[in-house]
Design an enzyme around this catalytic site. Structure first.
Site, mmCIF file in Angstrom:
data_model
loop_
_atom_site.group_PDB
_atom_site.id
_atom_site.type_symbol
_atom_site.label_atom_id
_atom_site.label_comp_id
_atom_site.label_asym_id
_atom_site.label_seq_id
_atom_site.Cartn_x
_atom_site.Cartn_y
_atom_site.Cartn_z
ATOM 1 N N SER A 142 60.324 150.041 3.049
ATOM 2 C CA SER A 142 60.123 150.970 4.002
ATOM 3 C C SER A 142 60.081 150.516 5.332
ATOM 4 O O SER A 142 59.948 149.435 5.299
ATOM 5 C CB SER A 142 58.504 151.592 3.589
ATOM 6 N N TYR A 155 49.697 150.994 1.146
ATOM 7 C CA TYR A 155 51.241 151.200 1.208
ATOM 8 C C TYR A 155 51.688 150.151 2.152
ATOM 9 O O TYR A 155 52.783 149.516 1.599
ATOM 10 C CB TYR A 155 51.658 152.464 1.600
#
Length: 260
Positions: A142, A155
């Site tokens: 990401s 995350y």
């Protein structure tokens, strides 16, 4: 850079980014494995791609379950003749501030992203090495592999960790012709992201429209979401790259949100 007859395992592929990657790989001639926690959805996606079952199959896979991962990869290799590509895509998102974040949620998120990446990588590498025909391991990172955002401590931690894992796999796998890279998308409007919009609006005390404009897309060059097609095209490129010239790298696909 052909994927014809390459066997590609994509985790979390019954929906979202994983499904789009499976579709793109199939269109390029690969045999695709829809590995997902939801076996009914995995089988349905495989049937959608190839009703004959010759080039697509579903497999039940909780990526945090060592026995299930090992058994699933063995079944795939036996049926389709080995493993050439792994796309470690399965993931979840649970947002919240660190001071009230549940340890159980922290462990759950890291287990899916990091334990899952490790277990599937280990299982697939054993086949890639034994086959002697090389391979490609692709991790779904990401922009949060590079940057941080509020409310996303586990995350961000997990996505940073995937870059480290990819670099080690790249170094260990090189002598076997196995490459490892990370795709780092910006915000993609999947159910995972749709779920975050109202959650972040509540946590930050702003409107959902402002979450999109001032949180998610504020640093892009054009105010646009990354698409599943954008990510899938990148996966096809990485999976089919023919040499070790491109390994241990991260490719950011984010409309300019993060520029290396």
């Amino acid at each position: 850079m052909s994927l014809t007859d390459k066997v590609a395992v994509i985790t979390g592929a019954a929906s979202g980014i994983g499904k789009e990657i499976a579709k793109a790989f199939f269109a390029e001639g690969a045999k695709v494995v829809i590995a997902d926690l939801n076996i009914e959805a995995a089988d349905a996606t495989a049937k959608e791609l190839d009703p004959s079952g010759a080039r697509a199959m579903g497999v039940a896979m909780d990526v945090t379950d060592e026995a299930q991962v090992d058994a699933g990869i063995e079944a795939v290799a036996a049926r389709l003749g080995g493993i050439d590509v792994l796309v470690s895509n399965a993931g979840i998102q649970i947002v919240g501030p660190i001071e009230t974040y549940k340890f159980s949620d922290w462990k759950k998120l890291l287990a899916i992203h990091l334990d899952g990446a490790f277990l599937t990588t280990r299982a697939c590498l054993q086949h890639m090495y034994a086959q002697g025909r090389g391979g490609s391991v692709i991790y779904m990172g990401s922009v949060h592999s590079k940057e941080a955002s509020v409310l996303k401590a586990p995350y961000v931690t997990a996505k940073h960790g995937l870059e480290g894992l990819a670099k080690v796999v790249a170094k260990e796998g090189a002598k076997h012709g196995v490459r490892a890279n990370v795709i780092c998308p910006g915000f993609v409007r999947t159910p995972l992201v749709e779920k975050q919009i109202p959650e972040q609006a509540q946590e930050l005390g702003i409107s959902e429209e402002d979450v999109v404009k001032t949180v998610m897309l504020k640093d892009t060059v054009d105010g646009e979401f990354t698409t599943v097609e954008d990510v899938a095209r990148t996966a096809v490129f990485l999976a089919g790259f023919p040499t070790n010239a491109l390994t241990g790298q991260s490719i950011v696909v984010s409309h300019g949100w993060f520029m290396q």
